[in-house]
Design an enzyme around this catalytic site. Structure first.
Site, PDB file in Angstrom:
ATOM      1  N   HIS A  86      52.222  -6.223  -2.517  1.00 20.37           N
ATOM      2  CA  HIS A  86      51.067  -5.146  -2.329  1.00 20.37           C
ATOM      3  C   HIS A  86      51.264  -4.207  -3.408  1.00 20.37           C
ATOM      4  O   HIS A  86      50.294  -3.130  -3.330  1.00 20.37           O
ATOM      5  CB  HIS A  86      51.181  -4.494  -0.926  1.00 20.37           C
ATOM      6  CG  HIS A  86      51.968  -3.377  -0.543  1.00 20.37           C
ATOM      7  ND1 HIS A  86      53.248  -3.392  -0.111  1.00 20.37           N
ATOM      8  CD2 HIS A  86      51.930  -2.047  -0.759  1.00 20.37           C
ATOM      9  CE1 HIS A  86      53.888  -2.126  -0.010  1.00 20.37           C
ATOM     10  NE2 HIS A  86      52.853  -1.496  -0.411  1.00 20.37           N
ATOM     11  N   ASP A 121      55.839 -10.141   1.054  1.00 19.14           N
ATOM     12  CA  ASP A 121      55.410  -8.780   0.461  1.00 19.14           C
ATOM     13  C   ASP A 121      56.344  -8.560  -0.946  1.00 19.14           C
ATOM     14  O   ASP A 121      57.256  -7.535  -0.825  1.00 19.14           O
ATOM     15  CB  ASP A 121      55.330  -7.964   1.369  1.00 19.14           C
ATOM     16  CG  ASP A 121      54.750  -6.528   0.427  1.00 19.14           C
ATOM     17  OD1 ASP A 121      54.185  -6.587  -0.482  1.00 19.14           O
ATOM     18  OD2 ASP A 121      54.924  -5.399   1.182  1.00 19.14           O
ATOM     19  N   SER A 218      57.276   2.192  -2.111  1.00 17.33           N
ATOM     20  CA  SER A 218      57.161   0.609  -1.768  1.00 17.33           C
ATOM     21  C   SER A 218      57.378  -0.096  -3.115  1.00 17.33           C
ATOM     22  O   SER A 218      57.525   0.298  -4.189  1.00 17.33           O
ATOM     23  CB  SER A 218      55.566   0.389  -1.795  1.00 17.33           C
ATOM     24  OG  SER A 218      54.916   0.486  -0.360  1.00 17.33           O
ATOM     25  N   GLY A 219      58.035  -1.292  -2.788  1.00 12.92           N
ATOM     26  CA  GLY A 219      58.519  -2.079  -3.737  1.00 12.92           C
ATOM     27  C   GLY A 219      59.966  -1.618  -4.173  1.00 12.92           C
ATOM     28  O   GLY A 219      60.399  -2.263  -4.869  1.00 12.92           O
TER      29      GLY A 219
HETATM   30  N1  ARG Z   1      53.414   0.765   2.117  1.00 13.64           N
HETATM   31  C1  ARG Z   1      54.092   1.940   1.586  1.00 13.64           C
HETATM   32  C2  ARG Z   1      53.978   2.050  -0.019  1.00 13.64           C
HETATM   33  O1  ARG Z   1      52.733   1.441  -0.435  1.00 13.64           O
HETATM   34  C3  ARG Z   1      55.575   1.973   1.926  1.00 13.64           C
HETATM   35  C4  ARG Z   1      55.686   2.210   3.418  1.00 13.64           C
HETATM   36  C5  ARG Z   1      57.165   2.530   3.793  1.00 13.64           C
HETATM   37  N2  ARG Z   1      57.091   3.030   4.982  1.00 13.64           N
HETATM   38  C6  ARG Z   1      58.112   3.315   5.940  1.00 13.64           C
HETATM   39  N3  ARG Z   1      57.953   3.997   6.992  1.00 13.64           N
HETATM   40  N4  ARG Z   1      59.365   2.923   5.444  1.00 13.64           N
HETATM   41  O2  ARG Z   1      54.438   2.821  -0.625  1.00 13.64           O
END
Ligand code: ARG
Length: 309
Positions: A86, A121, A218-219
């Site tokens: 994503h 993902d 993320s990632g």
């Molecule tokens: N989807 C989020 C991003 O794009 C990461 C979220 C991680 N969330 C969590 N509660 N650990 O950065």
């Protein structure tokens, strides 16, 4: 399906709320803030973590977009970076060897290939030139790692430049936090994610909340150290808010994608060709399999895969 909707919606909402550090924070507020030392020190880092020791996470990269931090990632070799699917979109670059984003440290490297996993993902980024050998890659996990040091209840670590509180802003200095692995059954309990966690995901965090990865992480890598090596256990993927009670951080489970990853990055040097001219010392003659070898020991044509020359 539900998953990707959730991730995308999360990002759109964040953009609208200007809470998306990867879009607003580091990009819009560069150098001056940070070099003047005006970074907000009152917030708890990553969420509930601490500054990483410079150089202690040599696999950590910042995936960059619009000239600034966008997502986390981790080196798997000197030319392949593991990140979240994503995070893909637009023109991405990878910054390796950076601790403080507002500094000029590290290398910014463009990409020549991106691969996204068909279900998970997870994505792979191939760098246009290898990262310096100073930046040690992560190891891919084994069953032994997953049922030992990364089993439910064991402590693993996540790092990144993401938001230091839910809806907050990103960190200039790389943050790290230690969290326990949570079993998928606990993570799927009604008060947690109520069945939405798949086998190819892994959760980590505390039932009482307080420590977690967050937007902008993320990632990035969820790792465990074992026998002198650091293993990728997961890839920061999603969560309901950040660090909320029972709403554990959800990670793509690296081991579930191991075959797919290895298929792309190759697992070490290619096996030697038993019919090669060089290996058979057959320059100017014939190698096993009937291949002709020229005087500089190149094989003529593609004889060994095409049948007899
Ligand atoms: N989807 C989020 C991003 O794009 C990461 C979220 C991680 N969330 C969590 N509660 N650990 O950065």
């Amino acid at each position: 399906m539900k998953r990707s909707v959730e991730i995308l919606t999360g990002c759109v909402l964040l953009v609208l709320a200007s809470g998306c550090s990867e879009l607003t924070g580091m990009d819009a507020v560069p150098e001056d803030i940070v070099t003047s030392g005006a970074v907000d020190q009152t917030q708890t880092p990553i969420v509930g973590g601490q500054d990483a020791t410079p150089g202690s996470r040599p696999y950590q990269v910042s995936v960059q977009r619009f000239g600034g931090h966008w997502c986390g990632g981790a080196l798997l070799t000197d030319t392949w970076v593991l990140t979240a699917k994503h995070c893909l979109g637009g023109t991405l670059k990878v910054r390796v060897g950076v601790h403080r984003l507002s500094s000029s440290e590290g290398q910014i490297i463009s990409l020549v290939q991106t691969e996204s996993h068909p279900q998970m993902d997870i994505a792979l980024l191939r760098l246009s030139s290898p990262a310096s050998p100073d930046y040690t890659p992560l190891e891919l996990p084994t069953q032994e790692v997953m049922s030992g040091p990364a089993a439910p209840g064991e402590t693993v670590e996540v790092s990144g430049w993401g938001d230091t509180s839910e809806g907050g802003r990103g960190s200039d200095v790389l943050q790290e936090v230690a969290v326990p692995v949570v079993s998928n059954s606990t993570c799927n309990a009604p008060q947690a994610y109520n069945g939405r966690i798949e086998d190819s995901e892994i959760c980590a965090g505390f039932a009482e909340g307080g420590k977690d990865s967050c937007q902008g992480d993320s990632g990035g890598p969820l790792v465990v150290d074992f026998q002198g090596k650091t293993y990728s256990v997961g890839v920061v993927s999603w969560g309901e808010g950040c660090a909320r009670p029972n709403k554990y951080g959800v990670y793509a489970r690296t081991i579930s994608a191991k075959g797919w990853i290895e298929g792309h990055i190759g697992s070490g040097p290619p096996p030697p060709d038993p019919n090669s001219c060089v290996a058979n010392n057959a320059c100017g003659g014939r190698a096993p399999g009937g291949c002709y070898c020229d005087s500089v020991c190149e094989r003529y044509g593609d004889c060994c895969s095409d049948g007899p020359c």
